[in-house]
Design an enzyme around this catalytic site. Structure first.
Site, mmCIF file in Angstrom:
data_model
loop_
_atom_site.group_PDB
_atom_site.id
_atom_site.type_symbol
_atom_site.label_atom_id
_atom_site.label_comp_id
_atom_site.label_asym_id
_atom_site.label_seq_id
_atom_site.Cartn_x
_atom_site.Cartn_y
_atom_site.Cartn_z
ATOM 1 N N VAL A 49 -24.349 11.320 47.184
ATOM 2 C CA VAL A 49 -24.820 10.187 46.377
ATOM 3 C C VAL A 49 -25.180 10.652 44.964
ATOM 4 O O VAL A 49 -24.906 9.948 43.986
ATOM 5 C CB VAL A 49 -26.002 9.467 47.056
ATOM 6 C CG1 VAL A 49 -26.498 8.309 46.207
ATOM 7 C CG2 VAL A 49 -25.604 8.966 48.442
ATOM 8 N N CYS A 50 -25.756 11.842 44.849
ATOM 9 C CA CYS A 50 -26.135 12.350 43.514
ATOM 10 C C CYS A 50 -24.902 12.589 42.657
ATOM 11 O O CYS A 50 -24.893 12.260 41.463
ATOM 12 C CB CYS A 50 -26.954 13.639 43.651
ATOM 13 S SG CYS A 50 -28.522 13.383 44.501
ATOM 14 N N THR A 51 -23.856 13.130 43.263
ATOM 15 C CA THR A 51 -22.610 13.332 42.523
ATOM 16 C C THR A 51 -22.041 11.988 42.101
ATOM 17 O O THR A 51 -21.630 11.811 40.942
ATOM 18 C CB THR A 51 -21.605 14.121 43.379
ATOM 19 O OG1 THR A 51 -22.171 15.403 43.682
ATOM 20 C CG2 THR A 51 -20.283 14.318 42.643
#
Length: 164
Positions: A46-48
């Site tokens: 999700v961060c990417t």
């Protein structure tokens, strides 16, 4: 937790921008509005996705004069690699000692993974006076911000600055 209308806590931290430099928030206020996008950790799904979405929408922020920074507890060296692997052109701030996370009061833990003291996924828009004009903090690390809402908040902060 800091909120809309509060003064943004100032900080000095390593900036991964291809090199490693030092960034002090108060010194950057001339480039306001500033978007501070906190994320739990580089090289995670999700961060990417979130950082790549900010990259995909970066011209919309640049068009209104906004500067975007991602912030996580990762080292500046790993953040530079993360930038390279994902073709990110905006700077990533290393909060290795979690001083910024503590100042903004957005710490979260992944107890089941044994990971503690990372940033909640959150976004703050800071105007040229150092005031937080927008804040969004998620207790669910799988939820991404409303990118258009963030851009509109940055545009509103830019408009107020232009009127002054």
């Amino acid at each position: 937790m800091v909120d809309t209308g509060d003064s943004a806590p100032d900080f000095t931290a390593p900036l991964a921008n291809g090199d490693i430099e030092s960034l002090t928030l108060s010194d950057e206020l001339g480039d306001a509005p500033i978007v501070l996008a906190f994320f739990p950790g580089a090289f995670t799904g999700v961060c990417t996705d979130e950082m790549c979405t900010f990259q995909d929408r970066l011209s919309g922020f640049e068009d209104i004069g906004a500067t975007v920074y991602g912030i996580s507890r990762d080292t500046p060296f790993s953040l530079n690699e993360f930038r390279d692997q994902n073709d990110l052109s905006f700077g990533l701030i290393s909060d290795l000692n979690k001083e910024i996370i503590d100042a903004y009061d957005i710490e979260m833990d992944f107890d089941d993974l044994g990971v503690y003291g990372v940033a909640k996924r959150s976004v703050f828009v800071v105007d040229a006076d150092g005031e937080i004009t927008y804040s969004w903090v998620s207790d669910d690390p799988g939820v991404e911000p409303d990118y258009e809402e963030v851009r509109e908040a940055a545009a509103a902060a830019a408009t107020v600055e232009a009127a002054d």
